[in-house]
Design a protein around this motif. Structure first.
Motif, PDB file in Angstrom:
ATOM      1  N   THR A  58       0.802  -1.765  -0.547  1.00  0.00           N
ATOM      2  CA  THR A  58      -0.154  -0.016  -0.362  1.00  0.00           C
ATOM      3  C   THR A  58       1.508   0.765  -0.402  1.00  0.00           C
ATOM      4  OG1 THR A  58       0.669  -0.111   2.469  1.00  0.00           O
ATOM      5  CG2 THR A  58      -2.069  -0.877   1.422  1.00  0.00           C
ATOM      6  N   PRO A  59       0.480   2.206  -0.433  1.00  0.00           N
ATOM      7  CA  PRO A  59       1.564   3.786  -0.728  1.00  0.00           C
ATOM      8  C   PRO A  59       2.552   3.669   0.636  1.00  0.00           C
ATOM      9  CG  PRO A  59      -0.958   3.749  -1.455  1.00  0.00           C
ATOM     10  CD  PRO A  59      -1.099   2.825  -0.867  1.00  0.00           C
ATOM     11  N   GLY A  60       1.325   3.428   2.009  1.00  0.00           N
ATOM     12  CA  GLY A  60       1.387   3.795   3.820  1.00  0.00           C
ATOM     13  C   GLY A  60       1.973   3.083   4.134  1.00  0.00           C
ATOM     14  N   HIS A  61       2.304   2.730   5.599  1.00  0.00           N
ATOM     15  CA  HIS A  61       2.222   1.669   6.596  1.00  0.00           C
ATOM     16  C   HIS A  61       1.475   0.957   6.842  1.00  0.00           C
ATOM     17  CE1 HIS A  61       3.961  -0.473  10.297  1.00  0.00           C
ATOM     18  NE2 HIS A  61       5.507  -0.625   8.924  1.00  0.00           N
ATOM     19  N   THR A  62       0.258   0.134   6.192  1.00  0.00           N
ATOM     20  CA  THR A  62      -0.962  -0.136   6.771  1.00  0.00           C
ATOM     21  C   THR A  62      -0.972  -1.121   7.822  1.00  0.00           C
ATOM     22  OG1 THR A  62      -1.693   1.308   4.159  1.00  0.00           O
ATOM     23  CG2 THR A  62      -3.796   0.009   5.361  1.00  0.00           C
ATOM     24  N   ASN A  63      -1.441  -1.076   8.679  1.00  0.00           N
ATOM     25  CA  ASN A  63      -1.876  -2.360   9.454  1.00  0.00           C
ATOM     26  C   ASN A  63      -3.035  -3.056   8.662  1.00  0.00           C
ATOM     27  OD1 ASN A  63      -2.498  -3.675  11.797  1.00  0.00           O
ATOM     28  ND2 ASN A  63      -2.912  -1.884  13.450  1.00  0.00           N
ATOM     29  N   HIS A  64      -2.864  -4.328   8.724  1.00  0.00           N
ATOM     30  CA  HIS A  64      -3.663  -5.119   8.035  1.00  0.00           C
ATOM     31  C   HIS A  64      -4.646  -5.659   9.001  1.00  0.00           C
ATOM     32  CE1 HIS A  64      -0.198  -6.481   5.799  1.00  0.00           C
ATOM     33  NE2 HIS A  64      -0.164  -6.300   5.741  1.00  0.00           N
ATOM     34  N   LEU A  65      -4.866  -5.716  10.341  1.00  0.00           N
ATOM     35  CA  LEU A  65      -5.569  -5.594  10.912  1.00  0.00           C
ATOM     36  C   LEU A  65      -6.854  -4.544  10.489  1.00  0.00           C
ATOM     37  CD1 LEU A  65      -4.935  -6.711  14.799  1.00  0.00           C
ATOM     38  CD2 LEU A  65      -5.449  -8.094  12.688  1.00  0.00           C
ATOM     39  N   GLY A  66      -6.525  -3.564  10.366  1.00  0.00           N
ATOM     40  CA  GLY A  66      -8.174  -2.689  10.127  1.00  0.00           C
ATOM     41  C   GLY A  66      -8.160  -2.383   8.224  1.00  0.00           C
ATOM     42  N   MET A  67      -7.831  -3.666   7.769  1.00  0.00           N
ATOM     43  CA  MET A  67      -7.543  -4.102   6.259  1.00  0.00           C
ATOM     44  C   MET A  67      -8.585  -4.705   6.257  1.00  0.00           C
ATOM     45  SD  MET A  67      -4.412  -3.910   4.203  1.00  0.00           S
ATOM     46  CE  MET A  67      -5.023  -3.596   2.694  1.00  0.00           C
ATOM     47  N   PRO A  68     -10.036  -4.500   5.983  1.00  0.00           N
ATOM     48  CA  PRO A  68     -11.176  -5.830   5.472  1.00  0.00           C
ATOM     49  C   PRO A  68     -10.954  -6.666   5.176  1.00  0.00           C
ATOM     50  CG  PRO A  68     -11.961  -3.352   5.137  1.00  0.00           C
ATOM     51  CD  PRO A  68     -10.538  -2.893   5.029  1.00  0.00           C
ATOM     52  N   SER A  69     -11.042  -8.357   4.751  1.00  0.00           N
ATOM     53  CA  SER A  69     -10.582  -9.304   4.574  1.00  0.00           C
ATOM     54  C   SER A  69     -10.208  -9.240   2.600  1.00  0.00           C
ATOM     55  CB  SER A  69     -11.451 -10.348   4.471  1.00  0.00           C
ATOM     56  OG  SER A  69     -11.059  -9.994   6.153  1.00  0.00           O
ATOM     57  N   GLU A  70     -10.926  -9.013   2.281  1.00  0.00           N
ATOM     58  CA  GLU A  70     -11.100  -8.468   0.614  1.00  0.00           C
ATOM     59  C   GLU A  70      -9.939  -7.754  -0.291  1.00  0.00           C
ATOM     60  OE1 GLU A  70     -11.525 -11.171  -1.894  1.00  0.00           O
ATOM     61  OE2 GLU A  70     -12.501 -11.766   0.061  1.00  0.00           O
ATOM     62  N   LYS A  71      -9.721  -5.985   0.292  1.00  0.00           N
ATOM     63  CA  LYS A  71      -9.185  -5.494   0.515  1.00  0.00           C
ATOM     64  C   LYS A  71      -7.909  -6.042   0.826  1.00  0.00           C
ATOM     65  CE  LYS A  71      -8.969  -0.461   1.166  1.00  0.00           C
ATOM     66  NZ  LYS A  71      -8.403   0.647   1.777  1.00  0.00           N
ATOM     67  N   LEU A  72      -7.429  -6.538   1.817  1.00  0.00           N
ATOM     68  CA  LEU A  72      -6.344  -7.148   2.495  1.00  0.00           C
ATOM     69  C   LEU A  72      -6.276  -8.370   1.361  1.00  0.00           C
ATOM     70  CD1 LEU A  72      -3.214  -7.455   4.308  1.00  0.00           C
ATOM     71  CD2 LEU A  72      -4.829  -9.416   5.662  1.00  0.00           C
ATOM     72  N   ARG A  73      -6.393  -8.921   1.175  1.00  0.00           N
ATOM     73  CA  ARG A  73      -6.112  -9.853  -0.089  1.00  0.00           C
ATOM     74  C   ARG A  73      -5.781  -9.383  -1.166  1.00  0.00           C
ATOM     75  NH1 ARG A  73     -11.117 -13.125   1.254  1.00  0.00           N
ATOM     76  NH2 ARG A  73     -10.194 -14.542   3.339  1.00  0.00           N
ATOM     77  N   GLY A  74      -6.649  -8.431  -1.682  1.00  0.00           N
ATOM     78  CA  GLY A  74      -5.932  -7.818  -2.922  1.00  0.00           C
ATOM     79  C   GLY A  74      -4.890  -6.546  -2.840  1.00  0.00           C
ATOM     80  N   SER A  75      -4.325  -6.018  -1.438  1.00  0.00           N
ATOM     81  CA  SER A  75      -3.468  -5.431  -1.077  1.00  0.00           C
ATOM     82  C   SER A  75      -1.971  -7.061  -1.181  1.00  0.00           C
ATOM     83  CB  SER A  75      -3.610  -5.209   0.085  1.00  0.00           C
ATOM     84  OG  SER A  75      -1.875  -4.669   0.618  1.00  0.00           O
TER      85      SER A  75
END
Ligand SMILES: [Zn+2]
Length: 296
Positions: free
Chosen positions: A113-130
């Motif tokens: 992701t463009p930033g240091h994104t916490n995976h816990l805060g990402m919905p599952s589909e968004k995390l999968r996409g990332s």
């Protein structure tokens, strides 16, 4: 003083002496058995690459790993951020990651992701996409697929571990953290010696209890630094010496070759230390102490 009062005073005195003795016992570490295999440090670097101008911290780290007074030719795992606008998402950042690979280091997934994104805060589909974005980036750089992931801010749970597993990724947490992350620790880090001793103090009972697996006759101890931190980059050789000295001061035996190097399959070693499904979430010793500026 009545007999009853003096008896009570004696009881209280005895309790205080017992408490003091117990305290003394607790602070005196038990010897590490001579049968315990020696430690070898598995170095990992998070958040890079950095494209800061000269001296570029990531390039400086690579130079020190290749050449330093303690052990030349050290190999490490770099948990990279492939899409940051001041790092992995730029042509210079890509070139640095390619250089890491060419020098025999291993690349792991940290963020895409463009930033240091916490995976816990990402919905599952968004995390999968990332993660798919990240895997595509890694394929571009290395032609292969990473097998290791370091969750940003050490934040993970059963859900994120499952999503990592779907993508063939295994989470590697850490045994020792230099707490040199740019958010957590100021560049100067005057307390780094004290902090490292504290980390070894916590590591020692785990080694004594046989909690850490033995791989190829040594106990791999995972250590985390941050290569974009200019202080770390400039002082890495000192940090390496500090690791070895702090461990020995704690009575821990360190291998004659304290770090992993050329020709060793460090990905295989790292995989022996990854989090298994159903295992309790690991908390990083000293992380919150440092973040909240508490005394370790
Ligand atoms: Zn990070």
């Amino acid at each position: 003083m009545s007999r009853r009062t003096s008896l009570r005073a004696a009881t209280v005195g005895l309790a205080l002496i017992t408490a003091a003795l117990l305290g003394a016992c607790r602070s005196t570490p038990l010897p590490v058995s001579p049968d315990t295999p020696p430690l070898r440090f598995l170095l990992t670097f998070d958040d890079g690459p950095s494209i800061r101008s000269e001296p570029n911290p990531t390039a400086q780290v690579l130079r020190t790993l290749a050449s330093n007074p303690l052990q030349p030719g050290i190999r490490a795992v770099f948990f990279v951020q492939t899409r940051t606008t001041n790092g992995g998402g730029t042509p210079e950042g890509r070139a640095l990651m390619a250089r890491e690979l060419a020098l025999g280091h291993v690349l792991g997934f940290h963020t895409a992701t463009p930033g240091h994104t916490n995976h816990l805060g990402m919905p599952s589909e968004k995390l999968r996409g990332s993660i798919q974005d990240g895997l595509a980036d890694h394929a571009d750089i290395s032609g292969g697929t990473p097998r290791l992931v370091r969750p940003p801010m050490w934040a993970y749970d059963a859900r994120t571990l499952d999503i990592y597993a779907e993508a063939g990724l295994h989470a590697l947490i850490t045994d020792v953290s230099a707490n040199d992350g740019k958010i957590v620790w100021p560049n100067g880090s005057p307390r780094r010696r004290q902090h490292m001793r504290y980390q070894m103090d916590l590591l020692r009972p785990r080694v004594q209890a046989g909690e850490l697996p033995v791989v190829d006759g040594v106990i791999p101890v995972v250590v985390t630094f941050h290569d974009p931190n200019p202080f770390t980059a400039e002082h890495l050789a000192e940090y390496l010496q500090l690791l070895v000295d702090s461990a020995r001061r704690e009575g821990l035996r360190v291998s004659e070759r304290p770090f992993y190097g050329q020709g060793e399959d460090i990905e295989r070693v790292a995989l022996a230390r990854t989090v298994s499904a159903g295992e309790p979430v690991q908390h990083i010793a000293g992380f919150w102490h440092s973040l909240l500026r508490l005394k370790p």
